[in-house]
Write a protein that holds these residues in place. Structure first.
Motif, PDB file in Angstrom:
ATOM      1  N   ASP A   1      -8.440 -55.244  -7.998  1.00  0.00           N
ATOM      2  CA  ASP A   1      -7.434 -54.181  -8.098  1.00  0.00           C
ATOM      3  C   ASP A   1      -6.185 -54.694  -8.810  1.00  0.00           C
ATOM      4  OD1 ASP A   1      -9.115 -52.444  -6.808  1.00  0.00           O
ATOM      5  OD2 ASP A   1      -8.128 -52.624  -4.850  1.00  0.00           O
TER       6      ASP A   1
ATOM      7  N   LYS B   1     -16.232 -47.460  -9.917  1.00  0.00           N
ATOM      8  CA  LYS B   1     -15.474 -46.423  -9.220  1.00  0.00           C
ATOM      9  C   LYS B   1     -14.091 -46.252  -9.833  1.00  0.00           C
ATOM     10  CE  LYS B   1     -14.042 -47.323  -5.077  1.00  0.00           C
ATOM     11  NZ  LYS B   1     -14.059 -47.630  -3.624  1.00  0.00           N
ATOM     12  N   HIS B   2     -13.573 -47.341 -10.436  1.00  0.00           N
ATOM     13  CA  HIS B   2     -12.248 -47.296 -11.057  1.00  0.00           C
ATOM     14  C   HIS B   2     -12.336 -47.165 -12.584  1.00  0.00           C
ATOM     15  CE1 HIS B   2     -11.236 -48.891  -7.079  1.00  0.00           C
ATOM     16  NE2 HIS B   2     -10.002 -48.463  -7.315  1.00  0.00           N
TER      17      HIS B   2
END
Length: 778
Positions: free
Chosen positions: A325, A383-384
């Motif tokens: 992240d 997913k990102h």
């Protein structure tokens, strides 16, 4: 563009390339346009030139003016720096601009990265659909303005013609390993500049390693307070100043953003690599709960493959997600590399908890457990909106990788069997075979070759890399998205070494990634290299001249004379020499046939291009009565008959740093057919190097010592043949630098030539002995 139109364009490109460069293959005349990488289509008009001189106007016209204006200004600055030509930029309608950047989103140009350069009686026009295309056009224009033999500050005549150009592959990459040795932000920016001038567009930044974690992650501060430092073992102590001062370094978030911004301005995408589950010893040193044993290892000081893997559980996956992240915040690239290579699973296999997890998941072995782990990581990236990239190791082990993963194929053996497997599974593939595109490997067997692992990756081997594996179907070949070279930094302790390793092999990489397959021709590439090397020199790049450097082969001739043959690796250029110890020039005697010399003579030779450019710096061979009875260690064979690693020695108070050819773990050398007639003495020049070779330890060859400190022994015929000399190591086993050992030789009667075996006794893991030179004397 349709497939038919693309095929037609490629056929035209091949024909046009022959028009421009075909004469160069048939004769030593350098083509008027010396461009690298070779454009998709380049056709000179045959007559007419545009002269570019001081004060010439560069005009920017069309949309995206601010961005293209910056591109034009960087071109002007580059010309001023490298050529001392001073041009002026403008966005107004200048009356007679010499150069025009024309932006046209609807232009008939094959690719968003493509461009067209037209040189005619209206001047030089660079047309592109996007600023990226304009940038690559500016790079080619700079090459047109730095032709073979250009002189600083002098006007340049650019031949009339048309260049229509676009890249072959979307991924044209260099991997930079900052884990083993750390590079400054300033040096990384230089590398990005130079990459972009070779039309490379991806920097794969290897930021996490066993030997150091290099990226600030605020949520996990120990990654840098602990994981970014290791003990200064071996030559690392020269970098820190003391064995007591650890080797440290990491990039702050602000520095990472700065590198990304700088690269983006040069159309280079920075792809970070978070290597897992292996190459994680530094992370586990920071947070021991990430490992399966719960123990805290040191940050690794060895090279090779560490057994410290991340624990494959939910807590570790949360840590991985947190780090990713943060990386996604810092690096806007569509791609994130998650590694997956060289995962030594001995700790996983020894862990009851890990074995139980494998069984609960219904998996057959630890390779499948790694595949499960990597699938969880890949899903988090997807997913990102990011695309995972990883190495081909699990494919090599027969395990299926996450379908979404782009595969970097580095196992080039067996005709690219692993790359073919990846293609058959439908993966996009980046070709990066260690056999030809690992630029940390040595480049030659020259005595002055820099440190690096074997086998050699020559300039020609890099150029002849098989980008599309034999056996791939047309549909599979479309899944090859690019090429990548690796700069692994175990032995790259300085930016000078980085430059030596990357250049000029980066020119071969550039042509593999950019130019059409039909343009591939080694001879044509060589003809364009002198101008490219001159550009490197003007940019201040300290490139390797290994491909062009003269080598000497000395043998006995009649009546006490010596025969000396000169050659170079690429068989390109003109070798010129002197016999008085002076530096050769392009007016010195040309080498045309073997020399017959009566010593003592100091022979110096250098290699020159047809325009007088020095392709390789002078090398020296002293020709005297000892020339046949002395051997540099790099000229000896290893007893295992495997190519030796080149290892740096300690820097002496005066003179250059020595570099040795060593079979790591086996301190043994062979001198076939040594001239031993009348020999009574032997001298060895040796140095002991700190052991830091990791998994090489398991294959170390231990030899019985006659004395407490050990010794070098010389045997005749074989390593178990008659003992000819023993040279004790008393007093030198813990001393730094080179040491000379002398002994009498007990030479049995017989032939004037004999095979010699030279080895050090003891355990090399206590310190790896290197042999610089052996000299026999009467």
């Amino acid at each position: 563009m349709s497939r038919v139109a693309t095929a037609r364009l490629l056929r035209c490109a091949a024909v046009a390339w022959l028009v421009v460069c075909g004469a160069a293959m048939a004769s030593p005349v350098t083509p008027a346009w010396s461009l690298l990488p070779q454009p998709a289509m380049a056709k000179a008009a045959g007559s007419g030139v545009v002269q570019v001189a001081d004060g010439a106007i560069v005009r920017v016209h069309g949309p995206d003016q601010p961005e293209v204006q910056r591109i034009a200004e960087r071109l002007v600055q580059r010309l001023a720096d490298t050529h001392a030509l001073h041009l002026r930029t403008t966005t107004t309608d200048a009356a007679h601009p010499t150069i025009t950047f024309e932006m046209d989103a609807g232009a008939d140009i094959a690719d968003a990265s493509g461009y067209r350069i037209t040189v005619d009686d209206e001047g030089i026009r660079v047309t592109a659909r996007t600023p990226r295309g304009a940038f690559y056009g500016s790079v080619t224009l700079w090459q047109l303005l730095t032709p073979p033999g250009w002189a600083r500050g002098k006007p340049v005549d650019v031949a009339y013609g048309v260049i229509d150009d676009h890249p072959r592959f979307a991924w044209r990459a260099l991997l930079l390993d900052s884990g083993r040795h750390f590079q400054s932000v300033a040096d990384i920016k230089k590398l990005i500049d130079w990459m972009s001038l070779n039309k490379l567009n991806v920097l794969l930044w290897h930021l996490t390693e066993d030997q150091g974690w290099r990226l600030e992650i605020p949520k996990y501060p120990a990654l840098t307070t602990i994981g970014a430092c290791r003990k200064a073992v071996g030559l690392d102590a020269e970098l820190t100043g003391s064995t007591e001062q650890p080797y440290c370094g990491y990039y702050t978030e602000a520095q990472a953003r700065d590198v990304v911004r700088y690269a983006a301005e040069r159309y280079v995408d920075v792809v970070p690599e978070f290597d897992l589950p292996g190459h994680s010893q530094a992370a586990i040193a920071a947070y021991p709960s990430l490992g399966v044993t719960g123990a805290r290892p040191p940050v690794w000081t060895d090279w090779g493959v560490s057994p410290w893997l991340l624990k494959p559980d939910e807590k570790t996956l949360q840590f991985v997600d947190d780090v990713l992240d943060e990386m996604m915040q810092l690096f806007p690239s569509r791609y994130i590399s998650i590694g997956g290579d060289e995962a030594d699973k001995q700790q996983w296999n020894a862990s009851a908890e890990t074995r139980a997890r494998m069984q609960r998941l219904g998996l057959a072995n630890m390779d499948e457990l790694q595949a499960w782990f990597m699938q969880q990581v890949a899903e988090h990236l997807l997913k990102h909106g990011r695309i995972p990239v990883g190495w081909d190791d699990e494919l090599a082990a027969g395990v299926t990788l996450p379908q979404s993963q782009v595969v970097m194929s580095w196992h080039g053996d067996h005709n690219e069997r692993v790359a073919l497997a990846a293609l058959k599974q439908g993966h996009d593939v980046i070709m990066t075979p260690q056999e030809s595109l690992y630029f940390d490997h040595i480049q030659s067997d020259l005595p002055d070759e820099w440190a690096g692992p074997p086998p050699a990756v020559t300039l020609q081997q890099a150029y002849d890399t098989a980008v599309v594996p034999q056996g791939a179907s047309a549909d599979e070949a479309r899944h090859i998205i690019g090429v990548q070279a690796g700069l692994w930094a175990e032995q790259m302790r300085s930016f000078a070494h980085d430059q030596h390793a990357v250049f000029p092999r980066i020119a071969a990489l550039a042509e593999l990634g950019w130019s059409p397959a039909e343009a591939h021709d080694w001879n044509g590439f060589l003809q364009r290299m002198p101008a490219e090397l001159a550009r490197y020199r003007a940019l201040g790049i300290d490139y390797a001249d290994s491909a062009f450097a003269p080598s000497f082969q000395v043998s006995a001739a009649s009546r006490g004379t010596l025969r000396v043959e000169l050659f170079n690796q690429s068989h390109f250029g003109t070798i010129r020499y002197t016999t008085d110890g002076s530096d050769p020039t392009n007016q010195s005697t040309r080498y045309t046939q073997a020399l017959t010399l009566t010593g003592p003579v100091t022979l110096r030779a250098a290699t020159f291009a047809s325009d007088g450019f020095e392709l390789a710096a002078p090398r020296t061979q002293v020709v005297d009565e000892t020339a046949l009875q002395a051997r540099d260690g790099s000229a000896l064979e290893t007893c295992s008959h495997q190519p030796g690693s080149r290892l740096d020695g300690s820097k002496p108070a005066k003179g250059p740093r020595p570099t040795y050819s060593v079979d790591i773990g086996n301190a043994c050398w062979s001198w076939p057919q040594a001239p031993v007639g009348g020999v009574t003495h032997v001298s060895l020049l040796v140095e002991r190097i700190a052991w830091r070779f990791g998994d090489e330890a398991r294959d170390a060859v231990v030899r019985n010592k006659a004395g407490a400190a050990g010794e070098f022994e010389i045997h005749g015929d074989s390593c178990t043949g008659p003992l000819l000399a023993r040279l004790p190591l008393d007093g030198v086993t813990h001393a730094q630098g080179q040491h000379r050992l002398d002994a009498k030789v007990a030479m049995p009667p017989g032939s004037d030539v004999r095979d010699l075996c030279i080895f050090a006794t003891g355990d090399p893991r206590d310190g790896q002995w290197a042999l610089a030179r052996v000299t026999l004397s009467k």
